[in-house]
Design an enzyme around this catalytic site. Structure first.
Site, PDB file in Angstrom:
ATOM      1  N   LYS B 119     143.070 -48.565 -72.504  1.00 60.22           N
ATOM      2  CA  LYS B 119     144.113 -47.903 -71.711  1.00 60.22           C
ATOM      3  C   LYS B 119     145.192 -48.883 -71.250  1.00 60.22           C
ATOM      4  CE  LYS B 119     141.569 -44.322 -72.232  1.00 60.22           C
ATOM      5  NZ  LYS B 119     141.676 -43.795 -73.605  1.00 60.22           N
ATOM      6  N   GLU B 203     145.949 -46.949 -60.995  1.00 58.55           N
ATOM      7  CA  GLU B 203     147.261 -46.312 -61.154  1.00 58.55           C
ATOM      8  C   GLU B 203     147.594 -45.523 -59.899  1.00 58.55           C
ATOM      9  OE1 GLU B 203     147.530 -44.992 -65.859  1.00 58.55           O
ATOM     10  OE2 GLU B 203     147.490 -43.481 -64.276  1.00 58.55           O
ATOM     11  N   HIS B 238     137.829 -34.074 -63.406  1.00 60.40           N
ATOM     12  CA  HIS B 238     138.788 -34.684 -64.338  1.00 60.40           C
ATOM     13  C   HIS B 238     138.540 -34.286 -65.775  1.00 60.40           C
ATOM     14  CE1 HIS B 238     140.100 -37.016 -60.953  1.00 60.40           C
ATOM     15  NE2 HIS B 238     138.878 -37.468 -60.774  1.00 60.40           N
ATOM     16  N   ARG B 295     142.188 -38.901 -81.902  1.00 60.80           N
ATOM     17  CA  ARG B 295     141.221 -38.018 -82.566  1.00 60.80           C
ATOM     18  C   ARG B 295     141.693 -36.588 -82.387  1.00 60.80           C
ATOM     19  NH1 ARG B 295     139.579 -35.802 -77.778  1.00 60.80           N
ATOM     20  NH2 ARG B 295     139.327 -37.270 -76.077  1.00 60.80           N
TER      21      ARG B 295
END
Lengths: 170, 507, 507, 170
Positions: B119, B203, B238, B295
Site C-alpha cells: 500500500k 492515513e 471495513h 485481481r
C-alpha cells in the site's frame, strides 16, 4: 385442542388450535383466523392466512421454546410455550421462559487471542471479556449484561470448538 | 506473444471458483478444480471438468500451498492458473512461480502485483500518476512516539492500515491519541496473522466518505480502459456487503475524471488484465486514491450486468496476449445493478460468522436476477474459509427497479440451517437513506447503531406466531399418532375438506 | 383513460404464473395466485402475495372456470387479470367478462382476440393488411368430397389445422389423398376436445419451412412497434422446444420487411398489448403469414434477453392506458439468446409425457443464464396440465457463445425423478446442422428419424458403468452392515486415506 | 470383493470392486481405475475417475438390474447384474436380463379413445394398437414387435392409471 403462548419480539400471541368440531380452527388473541397450512416436508410449510401466502420454515427443536421462523427472507426469533404452563410460570414470577445465560460459549471454532477478565471480577454490559480469532478475524466477546465472573475456562492460545464453555458468570 | 489457453486450473474455492469454471465452460476451455479435505464434495468440484485433491482443510495446507497447486497444474497439463480473489490472487511470489513453471498466471505481472500490493508503494505510484491521495505517513513500529506525533499533525480520527492489507484485515480507526498505541499493536498483529507482514501505516480518516472504485482492463499492448465505477459504501468491519453500479452520486463529468485517473495509475504501473482502482469520495465530491486491487473483485458482476461485458472472458482474452477488442467508447452503462453478498454471518450479533449445514437451499431466479453461489443444498459451511457463500445480483432499468427486484429476489431466496445476511439485505432495501442514495461507509453504524435489522410489523409477527403454533401442533400430533411420516400431515388431509371457504373468500 | 394497476390476479399456473408474479413484485404490484387442488403447494402459490383456491385439479373445474376466477378477483380487490398463455389467454368470452366486471384484462380487446383467434378470419385480416399467406381453403366437414377435390388443387402435402387451434393441437399433415378423410376426422375430434370447436381448414404444407415470429407491442393510442424476431423451428408434434433470437438466417433487410408486415396486421386488427405474428419462411426466404398469438408467448424471454425490455412490464404499462415510452429506434438486438423448454417428457419415447416427483432439483445459474421454473424440489408433476415445467434461457455475445453457455447450463441442471427434455437439448447443442443454423420445422425428424438422442461415447459409458457399480456396491454394503444411514458411506470414509494419490496424479 | 457385469448401450463392462487390501480398488475390463467417490445423499454421488469429475445420480431400485444414470445432463439407461449370475444366464441361453414385455401397460394416466386390435389378432411391429388421450394429446400406442394379441383389458372410454395393463401379447 392445544393452547399456546407465542412471543414474537415484544408481542404475545395467545393461540388455540382446535380440531374438535372435525375441522381445524385457529384463534389468535380472541380472533378467528382463516388459515390453511400445507406441509412441505421437514419444518417447511405453506401458510395462507386470510388469503395471504407465506412460505415458512420453522427451525429449532420440536420441544424447545426457542424457534426461528424464516419468512419472506427474514429470520424471526420466536418463543413458544404451552399456554397454561406459561401462565403458571408467570404467576410463579419466573420471568422469561428463556434460560438466563450464565455460560459464555463459543459460537464457532476459533483461537483465544486474549483473556481480558479474571474470576471474581465485576464486569459491566459491553465490557470486553475475550478476544477470539475466528475465520481470520479478531472478534471481541463483550458482556451482554452486568455481573461477576465465576470462572474462566480458557487461556490465551487455546483452540476452542463450537459450544465450548469459555467463561461462567455467577 | 499470443498463445491460446486450453486448460485452466482454478486455484480457489467457493463461488469464485464456480464463476471461473463457468467462464471456462462458456469458452470451451477445460477447467481444473483443486480441493481441500472439507471441500471434497463442494460445488466447484462437482461442476469442474477435472478435480484434484491438494491437502487438509486449513488453507495454509491446501489452497495457499504454491507447490501443490503448481504441481497439479503441470501434471494435468493445464496451461494457465486463475487465482480468483483472496488466497494467492495478490501473491507476487506465487505469480512468479507460475511464470517460472511455464504457466500463464491470469493476472498482472508479478512485479505489478508486488508494487501495487504494498500500500505504501502504491501510494507513491498514485502520486506519480497524478492521483490525489489522503494525507498520511509511514513509520517504524518500534518508534511509536514519533509516529504518534505525526498522527497528531494529520489530525484525528486517523486510520491504521496494513501495508500488505486488504479486505478490512489489519485495519483500525483511531479516534483519540490514547488509543493509538493499542490500535497499532492489534492491527500489526492481525496483519502478521493474515498476510505474514506486520507493517502498518497511517492515513487521515475521512468521516463520511463513499467508497467508489473503477474497473480497469488492460492488454499487453498498452491498451487500457475503464468500465465505469462501482459504489461499495455499504460496509461492515471495513468489508463490503452491498455494491452497485453505477453509483447514485456519479455524474458523467466525475466519471470521466475518475476513470481517467484509474487508467493513469494502471498505465503508470504497467498494469495487465482486469483490476480495480479504489477511491474514497468525500461529501464535496473530492476523491482520493485508496488502493489498487490487482485481481478480479468479488463485486465484478454488477459491472458485467450494466456493461454486458464478461470480465473473466476478457481476462482470458488478455492473458492469451490478444489485443482488447473493446475501446472506451464501447463501454456504455445500461440500467442499474446491485449485488448482495450472502455471508454465513449473524447481522444481529455484529456479523459474527455462523456455521452449519444448508438444510434448505433454493436460489431466486427469473428476469434480471443472477446468482453466483458456491454452495448447494446439504453443503456444510466450513470454518476454515471466508464466510461468503453466495452473491445475489439484480439488474433493473433504473436504480429503483433494481431495489424492487432485489427485494423480490431476497424474499425468494430460501436458505435454512445457517444464519445469513439475506434478511439484513432485505431490511436495507427498505431503508429510506439507502433508497435516496445518500450513502457513506458509515451507513450501517449511523442507520443501525444497535445492529438491529428488522422489518417486523404486527402483521408479520402474527404470521410468524401462527406458523410456529401450527408447526408445533403438527409435530406434537405426529409424535402422538406416529403418523405423517411422509411430509404431508393429517392436518393437511383433513383441512382439504374446508378449502372451499378460501375460494369463497368468507372468513 | 389511464388508471394505475395495483393488484393483479394471475389466472394461470406453472412457470408463467411465477413469471407474472415476479413481474408484479418487481413493479410493486400486489400479486394474487389462484390454485387448483393439486397445485395447493405449487411454486406460484408460494411466491404470490395472496393465493386462493378455485377448485378441483382438472382445469375444466378450476383454471378454465371464468366465474370462479372473476369472483376471486372481485372479492380480493384485484383491478386486473393477467391470463398468462394457454388456459383463458385467448378466450375472448372470458376477456369480455373481465371487462364487464370492471376488471382490466391484460391483453388485446375481446373483439381482437376473437377476430385473430379464428384462424380463418385472421387469414382474411392478413390478406387485407397486405401480408402473404399460404394457398389454402376452408370447407364444410360434412362435404368431404368437394374438400378433397380442392386439396388436390392445392397439391399434397397439405396441412389440416383447427380454426380455433394453437399449440399443435388439432393439426395434421396429410401426404396422400387417401389419408385426407381420416386426418380431417382426427384433427376435428382433437380440436373439439381441446377447444370445443371442431372447425378445421386446409393449407398448403411447406416442406422445409422455418418458423419465424415477430414480437409486437402496441399501446391504446395507435403506437405499434416490433421487437425483432424469434426463430422457433425446432419443434416436435408441431410444438416448439427450442427458440432463439435473433434467427440465424435473418438479414437486416428481411427483418425490416417482416417487422413492418407484423406491425401492419397489428394495426389492421386494432391490436393492443404484446402479441406475436407468426410466419413460415421458405428456403428462398419468401415468407407467409401463419397466425397471430394474442398473448405473451412461452418464448418471450429470448426477446427480453436480447432487447433488454421486460415484456410483462410493458404489458402492465399498456394496460394502464399509458403511451409506449419506446420507439422502433430504441429496439436494438444485442447478442444472441436461446431458450430450452424443459418438458416432463421422454424424448426417446417420442416425447411421451412423463409424470412423477422431483427428487432432486437444482437449477443452473451464473452469468448469462436465466431460469423460469414452475417447480421446486419435491414438486409433483401433475397429469392434468401441460407437461412444461421450466424454461432455461441463455444469452451470449454471439450465437456460438450462447450455444456453449447452453451446453454448460444444461449440464448444470440437476433434475431427478422425472424424465425430461434436458438431455435432448444437450444433444441438439452438439448437432452440426443446428450449429450451422441450418434449421427448419422438420429438423428433428430429419436429424433424429428414430428419436434416438444420445451423446454417449465410450468414455461416458465407462463412467456410467462405474457409477452404477459403485452405487450398487454401496447399497449392498449398506444393507449388509446396516451402516451408512447418514448419506456418507463407509466407502468414502475408508477411501479418504487414499486421496493423496489423486493429488500426486499417479495412477 | 464384488464382481458386476454392467451394460451401457451396446457395451459390456466387467467391473470388480475390491476392498480386501484395505483400500478400494476398481478394475474395469481388466484395467485398474483410479476412482474416488463421495456420496451426496440418496443416490447421488460425486465420482472422480482419472481426475475427471462427474456428479452422478443413479436412479432405480437397489435390486433391479435396470438403472438410469444422470450424468452431465444426460439420462443414461444402464443394466447391472452380478457377474457370475450373468455368465450363468448367458450359458443357459436366456438372452438379455431384461424381461420380455408381454404386457402393454399405460405409461401415464389417460383415456382410451380407440382400441384398434382384438384378441387373437396377429400384429406387426409399428402397427397401431390403441389410441390414448393423455395430457390433452392423442397418443398412438404401436406394437414394438410382431406378435399375437392374447387379451385386451380396456375398451373405448376407459380411464386408465399409470401402470394399468392395457393389452397382453401371447
Amino acid at each position: 385442542m392445544r393452547h399456546y403462548l407465542v412471543t414474537v419480539d415484544d408481542k404475545e400471541y395467545n393461540i388455540t388450535i382446535d380440531t374438535r368440531s372435525g375441522s381445524y380452527r385457529i384463534n389468535c388473541n380472541d380472533q378467528e383466523i382463516s388459515a390453511d397450512a400445507t406441509f412441505l416436508g421437514e419444518s417447511r410449510s405453506l401458510l395462507i392466512v386470510d388469503g395471504h401466502s407465506y412460505e415458512v420454515d420453522v427451525r429449532g427443536n420440536g420441544y424447545d421454546s426457542s424457534q426461528v421462523v424464516l419468512l419472506r427472507g427474514m429470520e424471526i426469533p420466536v418463543q413458544i410455550e404451552d399456554y397454561n404452563l406459561a401462565q403458571l410460570r408467570k404467576t410463579a414470577g419466573m420471568g422469561s421462559a428463556a434460560k438466563i445465560q450464565k455460560d459464555v460459549r463459543a459460537a464457532m471454532p476459533g483461537l483465544i487471542l486474549e483473556v481480558k477478565v479474571k474470576p471474581g471480577e465485576h464486569v459491566v454490559a459491553g465490557q470486553p471479556l475475550l478476544v477470539v480469532e475466528a475465520m481470520k478475524m479478531e472478534n471481541i466477546i463483550k458482556a451482554v449484561g452486568d455481573g461477576v465472573i465465576k470462572s474462566v475456562a480458557v487461556t490465551k492460545g487455546d483452540s476452542i470448538d463450537k459450544g465450548d464453555k469459555m467463561l461462567e458468570f455467577e | 506473444m499470443s498463445r491460446q489457453i486450453k486448460k485452466i486450473l482454478i486455484a480457489n474455492r467457493g463461488e469464485i471458483a464456480v464463476r471461473v469454471i463457468r467462464a471456462c465452460r462458456d469458452q470451451e476451455i477445460t477447467s481444473v478444480a483443486v480441493f481441500s479435505e472439507c471441500d471434497r464434495s463442494a460445488y466447484h468440484v462437482r461442476i469442474a471438468d477435472e478435480a484434484y485433491y491438494i491437502g487438509p482443510s486449513p488453507s495454509s495446507e491446501s489452497y495457499l500451498v504454491h507447490e501443490k497447486i503448481i504441481e497439479v497444474a503441470l501434471s494435468c497439463g493445464a496451461d494457465a492458473i486463475h487465482p480468483g480473489y483472496g488466497f494467492l490472487a495478490e501473491n507476487s511470489v506465487f505469480a512468479q512461480k507460475c511464470v517460472d513453471a511455464g504457466l500463464t498466471f491470469i493476472g498482472p505481472k508479478p512485479e505489478t502485483i508486488a508494487l501495487l500490493g504494498d500500500k505504501l508503494q502504491a501510494r507513491q505510484v498514485a502520486i506519480k500518476a497524478g492521483l490525489p491521495v489522503t494525507p498520511g505517513f509511514e513509520f517504524d513500529i518500534d518508534n511509536l512516539e514519533s509516529a504518534k506525533r505525526e498522527a497528531d499533525k494529520v489530525g484525528y480520527p486517523i486510520l491504521v492500515k496494513a501495508a500488505a492489507g486488504g479486505g478490512g484485515k489489519g485495519m483500525r480507526v483511531v479516534h483519540k491519541p490514547d488509543e493509538f498505541a493499542e490500535a497499532i499493536t492489534t492491527a500489526s498483529r492481525e496483519a502478521t496473522s493474515a498476510f505474514g507482514d506486520g507493517r502498518v501505516y497511517v492515513e487521515k480518516y475521512l468521516v463520511r466518505p463513499r467508497h467508489i472504485e473503477f474497473q480497469i482492463l488492460c492488454d499487453q499492448h498498452g491498451n487500457c480502459l475503464h468500465l465505469g465505477e462501482r459504489e461499495c459504501s455499504i460496509q461492515r468491519r471495513h468489508q463490503k456487503v452491498i455494491e452497485e453500479c453505477p453509483s447514485p452520486m456519479m455524474t458523467p463529468e466525475l466519471r470521466e475524471t475518475m476513470g481517467a485517473a484509474a487508467v493513469n495509475i494502471a498505465r503508470e504501473s504497467g498494469y495487465i488484465g482486469a483490476g480495480t482502482v479504489e477511491f474514497l469520495v468525500d461529501e464535496d465530491h473530492s476523491f482520493y486514491f485508496l488502493e489498487v486491487n490487482t485481481r478480479l473483485q468479488v463485486e465484478h458482476p454488477v459491472t458485467e450486468l450494466v456493461t454486458g461485458i464478461d470480465l473473466i472472458k476478457q481476462q482470458f482474452h488478455v492473458a492469451e496476449g490478444k489485443r482488447l477488442s473493446l475501446t472506451q467508447d464501447d463501454i456504455v452503462l445500461n440500467g442499474h445493478a446491485i449485488e448482495y453478498r450472502i455471508y454465513a454471518e449473524d447481522p444481529q450479533a455484529g456479523f459474527m460468522p455462523s456455521t452449519g449445514t444448508l438444510k434448505n437451499y433454493r436460489i431466486p431466479a427469473g428476469p434480471g436476477v443472477r446468482v453466483d453461489s458456491g454452495v448447494v443444498i446439504h453443503s456444510e459451511i466450513p470454518i476454515y474459509y471466508d464466510p461468503m457463500i453466495a452473491k445475489l445480483s439484480v439488474w433493473g432499468q433504473d436504480r429503483m427497479e433494481a431495489i424492487r427486484r432485489g427485494r423480490r429476489a431476497l424474499e425468494e431466496y430460501r436458505l435454512a440451517g445457517v444464519t445469513t445476511t439475506i434478511g439484513f439485505h432485505r431490511v436495507v432495501m427498505d431503508n429510506q437513506t439507502f433508497i435516496d442514495g445518500n450513502l457513506s461507509t458509515r451507513f450501517l453504524e449511523e442507520e443501525y447503531p444497535d445492529n438491529k435489522y428488522s422489518l417486523l410489523n404486527d402483521s408479520l409477527k402474527q404470521k410468524a406466531a401462527i406458523a410456529t403454533a401450527i408447526d408445533r401442533f403438527v409435530k406434537e400430533r405426529r409424535i402422538m399418532t406416529q403418523q405423517g411420516k411422509q411430509g404431508e400431515s393429517g392436518w393437511l388431509r383433513r383441512h382439504r375438506a374446508d378449502t372451499v371457504k378460501h375460494f369463497s373468500g368468507s372468513k
